[in-house]
Design an enzyme around this catalytic site. Structure first.
Site, PDB file in Angstrom:
ATOM      1  CG  MET A 114      -1.903  -1.125   1.209  1.00 51.49           C
ATOM      2  SD  MET A 114      -2.787  -1.334  -0.376  1.00 51.49           S
ATOM      3  CE  MET A 114      -3.309  -2.810  -0.195  1.00 51.49           C
ATOM      4  CB  CYS A 115       4.602   2.167   0.273  1.00 49.06           C
ATOM      5  SG  CYS A 115       4.735   1.715   1.695  1.00 49.06           S
ATOM      6  CG  HIS A 116       1.004   6.339  -2.315  1.00 48.11           C
ATOM      7  ND1 HIS A 116       0.671   6.227  -1.069  1.00 48.11           N
ATOM      8  CD2 HIS A 116      -0.134   6.650  -3.089  1.00 48.11           C
ATOM      9  CE1 HIS A 116      -0.868   6.341  -1.117  1.00 48.11           C
ATOM     10  NE2 HIS A 116      -1.195   6.650  -2.264  1.00 48.11           N
TER      11      HIS A 116
ATOM     12  CG  MET B  86       5.795   2.459   5.336  1.00 48.42           C
ATOM     13  SD  MET B  86       5.885   1.595   7.005  1.00 48.42           S
ATOM     14  CE  MET B  86       6.503   0.103   6.243  1.00 48.42           C
ATOM     15  CD  GLU B  87       8.871   5.410   1.170  1.00 49.54           C
ATOM     16  OE1 GLU B  87       7.974   5.197   0.186  1.00 49.54           O
ATOM     17  OE2 GLU B  87       8.528   5.987   2.425  1.00 49.54           O
TER      18      GLU B  87
ATOM     19  CG  ASP C  82      24.090 -12.113   1.494  1.00 51.00           C
ATOM     20  OD1 ASP C  82      23.903 -13.157   1.682  1.00 51.00           O
ATOM     21  OD2 ASP C  82      24.422 -11.441   0.658  1.00 51.00           O
TER      22      ASP C  82
END
Length: 158
Positions: A75-77, A114-115, A129
């Site tokens: 749902m992120c733009h 969110m970014e 990793d």
């Protein structure tokens, strides 16, 4: 009570319409910690990781993740980001803890929390990793929003 805006009239998920929101400068900072062993700390700080410079690779991974958050979080733009900065700092007081911080900026109709969170998460996963051949027992901890500015909900500071 806060009203959720990510549901349509049928109760199904939707992307929020932000077209009526005011365009403002927006920032967000997020942090994440990675607990490692002394052996990993020595290898990273001594630049002895066979896959390359851990922080350079993790920084690029974090930047790429922030730019592509909308492809991972449904749902992120998609946002035109104007700046992304990722920092790495060791805390060796108690254990060997790598603190990762991301600051993200945009000018737009929706925030960049969110970014920033995605950036630190991807950076931590990249460090994991690159170092897992030494020890797979590393622990990614405490991913959190540190601050945000701009938008209707105002500023936030942890």
């Amino acid at each position: 009570m806060v009203e959720f805006t990510h549901f349509n009239h049928q109760g199904r998920a939707k992307m929020v319409d932000v077209s009526d929101k005011e365009i403002t400068a927006r920032t967000a900072a997020a942090g994440c910690s990675l607990e490692v062993t002394k052996e990993i700390y020595d290898a990273v700080t001594g630049k002895k990781i066979k896959k390359g410079d851990v922080f350079s690779v993790a920084q690029v991974a974090g930047i790429m993740a922030a730019k592509n958050t909308h492809q991972t979080i449904p749902m992120c733009h998609p946002l035109p980001l104007s700046g992304i900065d990722i920092r790495f700092e060791w805390d060796t007081e108690q254990d060997y803890l790598l603190n990762i911080t991301a600051e993200v900026k945009t000018t737009g109709r929706t925030g960049v929390e969110m970014e920033a969170l995605t950036a630190v998460s991807a950076a931590a996963l990249t460090v994991y990793d690159m170092c897992k051949a030494i020890d797979k027992g590393m622990v990614i901890k405490e991913t959190r929003l540190l601050s945000k500015t701009g938008g209707k909900s105002g500023d936030y500071q942890r």
